[in-house]
Each structure stands twice: as structure tokens, then as C-alpha cells.
Design a protein around this motif. Structure first.
Motif, PDB file in Angstrom:
ATOM      1  N   SER A 195    -107.134 -25.995  32.287  1.00  0.00           N
ATOM      2  CA  SER A 195    -105.770 -26.052  31.755  1.00  0.00           C
ATOM      3  C   SER A 195    -105.485 -27.378  31.055  1.00  0.00           C
ATOM      4  CB  SER A 195    -104.766 -25.847  32.891  1.00  0.00           C
ATOM      5  OG  SER A 195    -104.693 -26.997  33.717  1.00  0.00           O
ATOM      6  N   GLY A 196    -106.453 -28.300  31.098  1.00  0.00           N
ATOM      7  CA  GLY A 196    -106.276 -29.592  30.447  1.00  0.00           C
ATOM      8  C   GLY A 196    -105.853 -30.710  31.381  1.00  0.00           C
ATOM      9  N   GLU A 197    -105.654 -30.379  32.652  1.00  0.00           N
ATOM     10  CA  GLU A 197    -105.250 -31.387  33.635  1.00  0.00           C
ATOM     11  C   GLU A 197    -106.434 -32.267  34.025  1.00  0.00           C
ATOM     12  OE1 GLU A 197    -102.408 -32.200  34.711  1.00  0.00           O
ATOM     13  OE2 GLU A 197    -101.036 -30.499  34.703  1.00  0.00           O
ATOM     14  N   ARG A 198    -106.150 -33.523  34.391  1.00  0.00           N
ATOM     15  CA  ARG A 198    -107.195 -34.449  34.833  1.00  0.00           C
ATOM     16  C   ARG A 198    -106.780 -35.261  36.049  1.00  0.00           C
ATOM     17  NH1 ARG A 198    -109.559 -31.625  32.063  1.00  0.00           N
ATOM     18  NH2 ARG A 198    -110.943 -32.041  30.265  1.00  0.00           N
ATOM     19  N   LYS A 199    -105.516 -35.170  36.454  1.00  0.00           N
ATOM     20  CA  LYS A 199    -104.996 -36.029  37.511  1.00  0.00           C
ATOM     21  C   LYS A 199    -105.306 -35.459  38.894  1.00  0.00           C
ATOM     22  CE  LYS A 199    -102.599 -38.995  34.894  1.00  0.00           C
ATOM     23  NZ  LYS A 199    -102.832 -40.446  34.884  1.00  0.00           N
ATOM     24  N   ILE A 200    -105.984 -36.281  39.700  1.00  0.00           N
ATOM     25  CA  ILE A 200    -106.326 -35.841  41.057  1.00  0.00           C
ATOM     26  C   ILE A 200    -105.077 -35.507  41.856  1.00  0.00           C
ATOM     27  CG2 ILE A 200    -107.296 -36.574  43.270  1.00  0.00           C
ATOM     28  CD1 ILE A 200    -109.340 -38.184  41.857  1.00  0.00           C
ATOM     29  N   ASP A 201    -104.052 -36.359  41.757  1.00  0.00           N
ATOM     30  CA  ASP A 201    -102.873 -36.148  42.606  1.00  0.00           C
ATOM     31  C   ASP A 201    -102.181 -34.822  42.306  1.00  0.00           C
ATOM     32  OD1 ASP A 201    -102.049 -37.105  40.134  1.00  0.00           O
ATOM     33  OD2 ASP A 201    -100.497 -38.428  40.935  1.00  0.00           O
ATOM     34  N   ARG A 202    -102.236 -34.376  41.058  1.00  0.00           N
ATOM     35  CA  ARG A 202    -101.609 -33.091  40.720  1.00  0.00           C
ATOM     36  C   ARG A 202    -102.380 -31.918  41.341  1.00  0.00           C
ATOM     37  NH1 ARG A 202     -99.927 -33.850  34.332  1.00  0.00           N
ATOM     38  NH2 ARG A 202     -98.449 -35.566  34.673  1.00  0.00           N
ATOM     39  N   TRP A 203    -103.706 -32.013  41.293  1.00  0.00           N
ATOM     40  CA  TRP A 203    -104.497 -30.949  41.929  1.00  0.00           C
ATOM     41  C   TRP A 203    -104.285 -30.962  43.435  1.00  0.00           C
ATOM     42  CZ3 TRP A 203    -109.704 -30.971  44.416  1.00  0.00           C
ATOM     43  CH2 TRP A 203    -110.141 -29.661  44.675  1.00  0.00           C
ATOM     44  N   PHE A 204    -104.261 -32.157  44.021  1.00  0.00           N
ATOM     45  CA  PHE A 204    -104.015 -32.267  45.459  1.00  0.00           C
ATOM     46  C   PHE A 204    -102.669 -31.645  45.826  1.00  0.00           C
ATOM     47  CE2 PHE A 204    -106.802 -36.157  46.810  1.00  0.00           C
ATOM     48  CZ  PHE A 204    -107.931 -35.441  46.449  1.00  0.00           C
ATOM     49  N   ALA A 205    -101.652 -31.900  45.015  1.00  0.00           N
ATOM     50  CA  ALA A 205    -100.320 -31.345  45.286  1.00  0.00           C
ATOM     51  C   ALA A 205    -100.355 -29.825  45.231  1.00  0.00           C
ATOM     52  CB  ALA A 205     -99.305 -31.897  44.293  1.00  0.00           C
ATOM     53  N   ASN A 206    -101.105 -29.272  44.275  1.00  0.00           N
ATOM     54  CA  ASN A 206    -101.226 -27.813  44.174  1.00  0.00           C
ATOM     55  C   ASN A 206    -101.829 -27.205  45.434  1.00  0.00           C
ATOM     56  OD1 ASN A 206    -100.271 -27.974  41.571  1.00  0.00           O
ATOM     57  ND2 ASN A 206    -102.247 -27.634  40.576  1.00  0.00           N
ATOM     58  N   GLU A 207    -102.720 -27.964  46.084  1.00  0.00           N
ATOM     59  CA  GLU A 207    -103.435 -27.449  47.258  1.00  0.00           C
ATOM     60  C   GLU A 207    -102.891 -27.991  48.580  1.00  0.00           C
ATOM     61  OE1 GLU A 207    -105.566 -25.123  47.231  1.00  0.00           O
ATOM     62  OE2 GLU A 207    -105.876 -24.947  45.068  1.00  0.00           O
ATOM     63  N   ASN A 208    -101.735 -28.648  48.530  1.00  0.00           N
ATOM     64  CA  ASN A 208    -101.126 -29.210  49.744  1.00  0.00           C
ATOM     65  C   ASN A 208    -102.103 -30.083  50.524  1.00  0.00           C
ATOM     66  OD1 ASN A 208     -98.558 -27.885  49.405  1.00  0.00           O
ATOM     67  ND2 ASN A 208     -99.544 -25.986  50.039  1.00  0.00           N
ATOM     68  N   ALA A 209    -102.735 -30.995  49.822  1.00  0.00           N
ATOM     69  CA  ALA A 209    -103.704 -31.886  50.455  1.00  0.00           C
ATOM     70  C   ALA A 209    -103.036 -32.755  51.513  1.00  0.00           C
ATOM     71  CB  ALA A 209    -104.364 -32.766  49.394  1.00  0.00           C
ATOM     72  N   ALA A 210    -103.781 -33.040  52.570  1.00  0.00           N
ATOM     73  CA  ALA A 210    -103.261 -33.819  53.698  1.00  0.00           C
ATOM     74  C   ALA A 210    -103.898 -35.208  53.713  1.00  0.00           C
ATOM     75  CB  ALA A 210    -103.559 -33.102  55.009  1.00  0.00           C
ATOM     76  N   SER A 211    -103.076 -36.209  53.986  1.00  0.00           N
ATOM     77  CA  SER A 211    -103.545 -37.597  53.958  1.00  0.00           C
ATOM     78  C   SER A 211    -103.835 -38.120  55.361  1.00  0.00           C
ATOM     79  CB  SER A 211    -102.477 -38.480  53.295  1.00  0.00           C
ATOM     80  OG  SER A 211    -102.824 -39.836  53.385  1.00  0.00           O
TER      81      SER A 211
END
Length: 205
Positions: free
Chosen positions: A161-177
Motif C-alpha cells: 500500500s506504500g506504507e513504510r512506518k513500523i509504528d503504523r503496522w504495529f498499530a494495525n496489529e495491536n502490538a504490545a510493548s
């Protein structure tokens, strides 16, 4: 480590960047305490995972000499760590992939264990590290992450889709810190000065 064991995890060392702030040198091969930076990453990663992969876009013969598969990005655009994630996920044979950069030679020896605990507690598909500096500010350390292998389709669609930002992908997948108290362990060498500073640290890591 709970139900996620060492045998469930493939480690991926990210050494595919351009290192522009280092003058374009291949960062994984820059000496740190007399040995290439990649060797510190491999040494710290090996006890935490079942097997190791190296993501590199040049000097393949040198990286191959360490005895692990060397994976290039699918194109030559140096499109960042997510391209390395894709290469790693495609080659991963275990349920989980853990990524670390080649230029942070002090990362925690319990990184996989702590990320796995968070992953299971939060029932997430991605767990990544965060650290707190001396002022109390929390910083995300997204290239230190543990992810499920079945995220390959999600990530390839995201990049397509043209995205490159890790944080945006993490947000899509509800990544846990997972918060690590010692931010020094995630210090990296983006410039020669930072590398010299890393070498000067006296630490017990």
C-alpha cells in the motif's frame, strides 16, 4: 518463557540498511571492541532462539561466513527494516520471528523471554521493546520485536500500500510493548561518535 519456548523462535539480525550517517559503510562489519558489530548481535541472540537468519543487502559472502542463511530484501530500494521483516518471515520455519538490529551490541540477554511473556499476556501477535531514559521518558524500540510468522500476509499488504512506518503496522496489529528499565542496552551506533561512546561504556550487560 511460558508456552513460547526457545525452539519456537527464529532470530533475525537486521544488517540491510545503508548506514548513511556512518558514511554508507556496512554497519554490521564495523569493529566494536575489535570484532565486527554483527558478531556481538549473533553472540547475544544465539542462546535466545532456535536458529538465526541474517538480513543483508551487500557483502553476502562475509555474512555467510558466520554459517547462517543470509537474506536480501526483495528489491534494492533499501526500504527499511520492514523489508527485512518480510525477508525473515518468508524464510522463518518456526512459529515466531524475533528481530534485532546489527548495531546495538548490548541488547538484553532475556529479550526473547520478556517479549514472549508480554505477547502471551496481551494475546498479541507482536511484542516489541520500549525503554525509559534517565528523565523518565519512554522510547519505543520497534526493531527489537517478536512476531508471529503468520503475519507475513499482513505485512506484505501493508508495504504494497506504500506504507513504510513500523509504528503504523504495529498499530494495525495491536502490538504490545515490554518496558525495559535500562535504556543503555538498546543504544545503537548511528555515527562514529556514538560507536566510540558505546565502546566507552563500562557495564555488566
Amino acid at each position: 518463557m511460558g508456552s513460547i519456548s526457545v525452539s519456537d523462535i527464529t532470530g533475525l539480525v537486521l544488517a540491510g540498511g545503508r548506514a548513511q550517517r556512518m558514511g554508507g559503510i556496512d554497519k554490521g562489519l564495523i569493529p566494536f571492541k575489535g570484532l565486527p558489530l554483527i558478531e556481538s548481535a549473533l553472540e547475544r541472540l544465539k542462546p535466545q532462539v532456535n536458529t538465526i537468519l541474517i538480513n543483508a543487502n551487500r557483502n553476502h559472502s562475509i555474512y555467510s561466513s558466520y554459517g547462517y542463511p543470509v537474506l536480501a530484501d526483495e528489491d534494492d530500494s533499501f526500504s527499511g527494516p520492514l523489508a527485512g521483516f518480510v525477508a525473515g518471515l518468508k524464510a522463518c520455519k518456526t512459529p515466531y520471528l524475533m528481530t534485532v538490529p546489527c548495531d546495538s551490541p548490548l541488547f538484553p540477554l532475556n529479550l526473547a523471554k520478556q517479549l514472549a511473556i508480554t505477547l502471551e499476556a496481551e494475546q498479541s501477535k507482536i511484542g516489541y521493546a520500549s525503554s525509559k531514559d534517565m528523565a523518565g521518558k519512554v522510547w519505543a524500540q520497534p526493531v527489537f520485536c517478536l512476531m508471529r510468522r503468520d503475519l507475513l500476509d499482513s505485512l506484505t499488504s501493508f508495504l504494497a500500500s506504500g506504507e513504510r512506518k513500523i509504528d503504523r503496522w504495529f498499530a494495525n496489529e495491536n502490538a504490545a510493548s515490554t518496558l525495559f528499565a535500562d535504556d543503555v542496552v538498546f543504544a545503537n551506533a548511528n555515527t562514529p561518535e556514538e560507536l566510540a561512546q558505546l565502546e566507552s561504556f563500562t557495564h555488566s550487560h
